[in-house]
Design an enzyme around this catalytic site. Structure first.
Site, PDB file in Angstrom:
ATOM      1  N   SER A  48       2.415   6.069  -5.453  1.00  0.00           N
ATOM      2  CA  SER A  48       3.078   4.845  -4.990  1.00  0.00           C
ATOM      3  C   SER A  48       2.129   4.012  -4.144  1.00  0.00           C
ATOM      4  O   SER A  48       1.028   4.453  -3.795  1.00  0.00           O
ATOM      5  CB  SER A  48       4.324   5.189  -4.160  1.00  0.00           C
ATOM      6  N   LEU A  74      -0.416   1.669  -2.208  1.00  0.00           N
ATOM      7  CA  LEU A  74      -1.820   1.299  -2.382  1.00  0.00           C
ATOM      8  C   LEU A  74      -2.548   2.238  -3.329  1.00  0.00           C
ATOM      9  O   LEU A  74      -3.362   1.794  -4.148  1.00  0.00           O
ATOM     10  CB  LEU A  74      -2.513   1.272  -1.015  1.00  0.00           C
ATOM     11  N   SER A 134      -7.757   2.408   8.490  1.00  0.00           N
ATOM     12  CA  SER A 134      -6.834   1.364   8.947  1.00  0.00           C
ATOM     13  C   SER A 134      -7.509   0.614  10.078  1.00  0.00           C
ATOM     14  O   SER A 134      -8.446   1.125  10.711  1.00  0.00           O
ATOM     15  CB  SER A 134      -5.525   1.996   9.437  1.00  0.00           C
ATOM     16  N   TYR A 175      -0.902   8.227  14.592  1.00  0.00           N
ATOM     17  CA  TYR A 175      -1.525   7.547  13.451  1.00  0.00           C
ATOM     18  C   TYR A 175      -2.895   6.999  13.832  1.00  0.00           C
ATOM     19  O   TYR A 175      -3.886   7.212  13.124  1.00  0.00           O
ATOM     20  CB  TYR A 175      -0.614   6.427  12.962  1.00  0.00           C
ATOM     21  N   LYS A 214      -6.696   8.018  12.390  1.00  0.00           N
ATOM     22  CA  LYS A 214      -7.578   7.038  11.761  1.00  0.00           C
ATOM     23  C   LYS A 214      -8.886   6.864  12.534  1.00  0.00           C
ATOM     24  O   LYS A 214      -9.936   6.596  11.936  1.00  0.00           O
ATOM     25  CB  LYS A 214      -6.854   5.701  11.600  1.00  0.00           C
ATOM     26  N   THR A 272       4.073  -1.984   1.772  1.00  0.00           N
ATOM     27  CA  THR A 272       4.389  -0.756   1.034  1.00  0.00           C
ATOM     28  C   THR A 272       5.484  -0.013   1.796  1.00  0.00           C
ATOM     29  O   THR A 272       6.013  -0.518   2.785  1.00  0.00           O
ATOM     30  CB  THR A 272       3.151   0.162   0.913  1.00  0.00           C
TER      31      THR A 272
END
Length: 325
Positions: A62, A64, A194, A207, A211, A242
């Site tokens: 799904s 990207l 990101s 998160y 990253k 998304t």
């Protein structure tokens, strides 16, 4: 009667026109021609680099990852689709096969099902990936999970889960496939990071941490693999429309289940996938795919850190106030 000064001015103007016509304009058109030729050669080299290349895409079910797989497949790459949902991967494989007739020469994708969050699944998955076409040219570490929550409310198991999927999983898969690339002295590793790998924003701690770790690891890998002819590209997108926020994990480990405003207003996955395709084809090292304001935030963090910290503190207050109202 024309005065001597007027005649002199007219002669000067004609001389300037002549210089412009005989020198500047040809020079300008020559530069444009050289630039166009350079772009054409660059596109030709990119297409040659990617056509028939074995490209592994994680998180290909799904968002990207799916769009990345689609654009590389359309360009003639031999795509290995990786993800947890075997049914979704098989459906996508059929979708790509149905579209192949209108896209020229394409290859039947290979499917490898595994969970990046399971450390024991990585080595067998890497072996299966290598069995698909015998080798890997390009590995796109795309699969990941997002997070929403306050640090003070978040159980440490959530931090571990996010790090396992976003950092340790891609690192383990990269290490498992790297020896075959080094042996062939050919390979390209892509990390989908990101903008939060460059700056941290409130209520995204797990998160952003994953990253930042991703950025650091693949920057080190790039330097270490230089003499082995292995390319390393880190892609840092901003918000993409998304289901990343919908599937995000929260402070207690539950699913966030909502499409937040910034994500809803983000760029389309199709556009970002095309940018990634172009960056890989050009063998770029570090790519920031963000709008003006997020890009400026990266520079402010470096050049004026105190200002950046005040901006983030203000954002945290606003978000906290919004949640409590």
């Amino acid at each position: 009667m024309i005065s001597p000064s007027s005649r002199k001015g007219m002669l000067k103007e004609r001389a300037m026109d002549l210089v412009t016509q005989t020198t500047i304009l040809p020079l300008l058109f020559g530069c444009l021609g050289i630039f166009s030729l350079f772009r054409l050669l660059q596109r030709t080299r990119s297409k040659a680099y990617l056509r028939n290349a074995v490209v592994v895409v994680t998180g290909a079910t799904s968002g990207l990852g799916k769009e990345c797989a689609r654009v590389f497949h359309a360009a003639g790459a031999k795509v290995v689709l990786c993800g947890r949902n075997v049914k979704a991967l098989e459906e996508f494989t059929r979708e790509l096969a149905d579209s192949s007739s209108s896209q020229g020469q394409t290859h039947q994708p290979c499917v490898v099902t595994f969970d990046l969050a399971d450390p024991g699944a990585i080595a067998p998955a890497a072996a299966e990936i290598l069995q698909c076409f015998g080798y890997v040219d390009i590995l796109i570490n795309n699969a990941g999970i997002s997070y929403r929550g306050a640090i003070s409310d978040t159980i440490v198991d959530v931090d571990r889960k996010v790090m396992e999927i976003n950092y340790f999983g891609p690192v383990a898969l990269t290490k498992a496939l790297l020896p075959s690339m080094v042996e062939r002295k050919r390979g390209h590793i892509v990390a989908i990071s990101s903008i939060q790998g460059k700056i941290s924003i409130p209520f995204r701690s797990a998160y952003a941490a994953s990253k930042h770790a991703t950025q650091a690891f693949f920057d080190c890998l790039r330097a270490e693999m230089k003499d082995s002819d292995i390319e390393v590209t880190v892609i840092s997108p901003g918000y993409i429309h998304t289901n990343l926020s919908v599937n995000a994990v929260t402070a207690d480990g539950s699913r966030y289940g909502a499409l937040d405003k910034n994500t809803a207003q983000g760029r389309s996955a199709v556009e970002v996938a095309q940018d990634i395709f172009d960056a890989v084809g050009k063998k770029k090292k570090d790519v920031l795919l963000t709008d003006f304001l997020p890009t400026m935030a990266v520079y402010i963090r470096t050049l004026a850190p105190r200002l950046f910290f005040r901006i983030m503190a203000s954002r945290a207050r606003k978000e906290r106030k919004s949640k409590n109202s």
